[in-house]
Design a protein around this motif. Sequence first.
Motif, mmCIF file in Angstrom:
data_model
loop_
_atom_site.group_PDB
_atom_site.id
_atom_site.type_symbol
_atom_site.label_atom_id
_atom_site.label_comp_id
_atom_site.label_asym_id
_atom_site.label_seq_id
_atom_site.Cartn_x
_atom_site.Cartn_y
_atom_site.Cartn_z
ATOM 1 N N UNK A 127 48.519 34.056 28.868
ATOM 2 C CA UNK A 127 49.578 35.014 28.533
ATOM 3 C C UNK A 127 49.881 35.984 29.680
ATOM 4 N N UNK A 128 48.885 36.220 30.533
ATOM 5 C CA UNK A 128 49.091 37.129 31.664
ATOM 6 C C UNK A 128 49.931 36.508 32.779
ATOM 7 N N UNK A 129 50.097 35.191 32.720
ATOM 8 C CA UNK A 129 50.928 34.475 33.695
ATOM 9 C C UNK A 129 50.492 34.746 35.137
ATOM 10 N N UNK A 130 49.197 34.691 35.343
ATOM 11 C CA UNK A 130 48.643 34.823 36.685
ATOM 12 C C UNK A 130 48.946 33.540 37.453
ATOM 13 N N UNK A 131 49.384 33.659 38.684
ATOM 14 C CA UNK A 131 49.799 32.495 39.462
ATOM 15 C C UNK A 131 48.621 31.592 39.843
ATOM 16 N N UNK A 132 47.498 32.206 40.230
ATOM 17 C CA UNK A 132 46.338 31.446 40.691
ATOM 18 C C UNK A 132 45.076 32.015 40.045
ATOM 19 N N UNK A 133 44.292 31.149 39.417
ATOM 20 C CA UNK A 133 43.014 31.545 38.828
ATOM 21 C C UNK A 133 41.927 30.653 39.428
ATOM 22 N N UNK A 134 40.908 31.282 40.009
ATOM 23 C CA UNK A 134 39.788 30.536 40.609
ATOM 24 C C UNK A 134 38.503 30.949 39.885
ATOM 25 N N UNK A 135 38.054 30.169 38.903
ATOM 26 C CA UNK A 135 36.830 30.511 38.165
ATOM 27 C C UNK A 135 35.592 30.053 38.935
ATOM 28 N N UNK A 136 34.603 30.927 39.055
ATOM 29 C CA UNK A 136 33.435 30.649 39.878
ATOM 30 C C UNK A 136 32.133 31.001 39.156
ATOM 31 N N UNK A 137 31.003 30.582 39.761
ATOM 32 C CA UNK A 137 29.672 31.112 39.477
ATOM 33 C C UNK A 137 29.329 31.040 37.990
ATOM 34 N N UNK A 138 29.234 32.167 37.322
ATOM 35 C CA UNK A 138 28.732 32.249 35.952
ATOM 36 C C UNK A 138 29.786 31.940 34.893
ATOM 37 N N UNK A 139 30.964 31.486 35.306
ATOM 38 C CA UNK A 139 31.981 31.101 34.324
ATOM 39 C C UNK A 139 31.460 29.941 33.477
ATOM 40 N N UNK A 140 30.724 29.032 34.120
ATOM 41 C CA UNK A 140 30.156 27.889 33.401
ATOM 42 C C UNK A 140 30.994 26.639 33.585
#
Length: 279
Positions: A240-253
């Motif tokens: 919903x935030x419409x973020x252009x780029x999301x890079x999930x790392x580390x403890x995200x799982x």
Amino acid sequence: MIKVSILTENTVYRRGFLGEHGLSLLIETEEKRYLFDTGQSRVFLHNAQKLHLSMEHLDGIILSHGHYDHCGGMEYVDSLGEEIPVYVQQKAFEKKYAQNPITGELRYIGMENAEGWQERKQIYKLLEKCTRISEGVYLLSDIPYSTEFEPVSCGLLREASKDQGEEVITDAMSDEQLLVIEGSKGLSVFAGCAHPGIINCMHYVQSVFPKTHIHSLVAGMHLKGCSQERITKTIQALRNMEIDIVVPLHCTGIRVIGRMKEALEERCILAEAGKQIEI
């Protein structure tokens, strides 16, 4: 444009690079170079060398919070120069623990060997909720809990002060710092673990920078082991935030990262130790 080099991460897929449970990023703008976290060992230096990255002439070292897997590498930064500013929230130096939910046993997860490096000439122990460290570069801490599905974690504890009358109490992780960089495309947000909840973190960014588009989010999101309801609500909120780029790392799982990739598709970039991204 911002160039992000993943120096330490839980996963690694390239020959000669090392991985560990931790996070360290080299963040380079057109004018500044920041080391964001140091992992738990000297792995970040090894991987920087493999990437042929100079670790000289840094404009600052930013520590996202006071856990060993983000600050442990500080033991090895003397080789980078004594004059590099270090930005850390004051409460990061508290003694921190994780509690086993079944046995109740406490495990120390705070800083180790901090006595040496916290006496560096240019260490800034921050107390303000929002600190501007350079033109268009900010650190945000003391993140409020604004969502109903991201409560304070009962499994994270800290040593109580003498006047509180207890040995350990719940740690609301008010030392967690978000790095926010203003750019031509909007805001780029970096988080080490987002212990207060990644959506709480993003709501806080939006409150500090109202009506400003969030272009990118590069973060450990501490969703491993969370309920399916919380994971679903988190991913929906990010959409919903419409973020252009999301890079999930580390403890995200790993499983959550997979779900995030399915939901956000090309907007979600998968990354591991040794990868470099332009955002």
